[in-house]
Write an enzyme that holds these catalytic residues in place. Sequence first.
Site, PDB file in Angstrom:
ATOM      1  N   LYS A 106       9.722  -4.055 -15.025  1.00 52.19           N
ATOM      2  CA  LYS A 106       8.917  -2.880 -14.655  1.00 52.19           C
ATOM      3  C   LYS A 106       9.399  -1.689 -15.445  1.00 52.19           C
ATOM      4  CE  LYS A 106       5.662  -2.050 -11.531  1.00 52.19           C
ATOM      5  NZ  LYS A 106       4.792  -3.066 -10.918  1.00 52.19           N
ATOM      6  N   GLY A 220      -6.433   4.670  -5.246  1.00 50.25           N
ATOM      7  CA  GLY A 220      -6.280   4.593  -6.702  1.00 50.25           C
ATOM      8  C   GLY A 220      -7.029   3.374  -7.213  1.00 50.25           C
ATOM      9  N   ALA A 222      -6.348   0.052  -7.102  1.00 49.02           N
ATOM     10  CA  ALA A 222      -6.464  -1.058  -6.148  1.00 49.02           C
ATOM     11  C   ALA A 222      -7.340  -0.667  -4.961  1.00 49.02           C
ATOM     12  CB  ALA A 222      -5.080  -1.489  -5.680  1.00 49.02           C
ATOM     13  N   GLY A 223      -7.086   0.491  -4.369  1.00 45.03           N
ATOM     14  CA  GLY A 223      -7.800   0.900  -3.166  1.00 45.03           C
ATOM     15  C   GLY A 223      -9.288   1.120  -3.399  1.00 45.03           C
TER      16      GLY A 223
HETATM   17  N1  GLU Z   1       1.342  -3.343 -12.143  1.00 46.97           N
HETATM   18  C1  GLU Z   1       0.727  -4.540 -11.644  1.00 46.97           C
HETATM   19  C2  GLU Z   1       1.604  -5.201 -10.594  1.00 46.97           C
HETATM   20  O1  GLU Z   1       2.418  -4.561  -9.957  1.00 46.97           O
HETATM   21  C3  GLU Z   1       0.305  -5.474 -12.766  1.00 46.97           C
HETATM   22  C4  GLU Z   1       1.407  -5.988 -13.622  1.00 46.97           C
HETATM   23  C5  GLU Z   1       0.932  -6.753 -14.845  1.00 46.97           C
HETATM   24  O2  GLU Z   1      -0.256  -6.915 -15.018  1.00 46.97           O
HETATM   25  O3  GLU Z   1       1.810  -7.157 -15.615  1.00 46.97           O
HETATM   26  O4  GLU Z   1       1.477  -6.356 -10.313  1.00 46.97           O
END
Ligand code: GLU
Length: 416
Positions: A106, A220, A222-223
């Site tokens: 991340k 956002g 997702a929501g």
């Molecule tokens: N940020 C998204 C998650 O928390 C997607 C991560 C991605 O596509 O690599 O799953």
Amino acid sequence: MEKNFNSFEMVQKQIDLVADILKLDSSTCQFLREPMREIHITIPVKMDNGQTKVFKGFRVQYNNARGPFKGGIRFHPEETIDTVRALAAWMTWKTALLDLPYGGGKGGVICNPKEMSDSEKERLSRGYIRELVEFIGPEKDIPAPDVYTDSKIIAWMMDEFSKIKGHNSFGVITGKPIELCGSLGRNDATARGGLYCVREAAKYLKIDLKNAKVTIQGFGNAGSYAAILYKEFFGEKIVAVSDSKGGIYSEKGFDPYQLVEFKKKNGSVIGFPGSSSITNEELLELDVDILLPSSLENVINEKNAKNIKAKIIGELANGPTTLEADEILHSKGIFVIPDFLCNAGGVTVSYFEWVQNITGYYWKLEEIHKKLDEKMTKAFYEVIDVYEKKKINPRMAAYVIAVSRVVDAMKIRGWV
Ligand code: GLU
């Protein structure tokens, strides 16, 4: 997000719990409790007023036993290294649970994108990639969008990496615009994957979704897609939604398209015609069937868990529920679809995007939806199987599967 709450401490406690269930030896547990590598960077950005502002950024590469590190990049004013560590760990379990050939990582930058112009955000995004260029790549670490980063930012990042390398490298990052080798179906993938899980959970618990009421906390990516798709999948009715400024309620239900339009125009859902305003706290405790936390960490905690009335909680956010709250909800018979299952649709379609980039062959939207549904539904019932056999809460059941897969890979490689 409550101040002083440390998501990474919670992750480490979760790992200790699963290590107990799986009877892991202490060195394996120790390895799982820490990221394999983390990179701290300092990014100077020329702002529009001519002054240079210095931003702090991170990339945490948690575990790559099963494949390249994978996970989004967040732009957030309250970002901390511990939040990024927690999110990177959850990505490790997420990719393992969905059986994607990845590890977990991340990234984050401490900044407030809401107060930055597009060109400032572009310079920051390019600066972030310049500092990380030797640590990322299609076979090393593949970032993606997360909170407050979108396909525009991802496009700048891909372009910067490609320019430095001297050739187009579309597979270095996912969540790209369609025009730049992104995948169809990536935009709404997190919400769609989550709703496939809600569909299966309702079947499993014998809840009729036709007359169900839903609340969405967070509006956002997702929501807002969850609102639109919920109506499409199950019909009525969304009775409450909220964003960082507060919540709104309507007994007769909202039209999600109008909500999205309103938010686009006004920057918030607050003040939507015909709604009454409620706090985020009140929204969580409404008497509804489905609750979809879709914003940040630690919103469902020991203080409010006992007042929650929803029958199913589908965690579209990462880490919305604390360990203590998990136990309270479980004892009340509330079924929590854990984050690293419920929101795994995003990274699953990211995986499809990366496969398409590598092979150079692009799929139809129906194909993506079908493959996503198969992956999500399979993972859902794998979790149910362990949940029933071991009589542990659904999050721990998901942990058992994911951590076993990571540990197996580490053992076969001879790491532990
Ligand atoms: N940020 C998204 C998650 O928390 C997607 C991560 C991605 O596509 O690599 O799953």
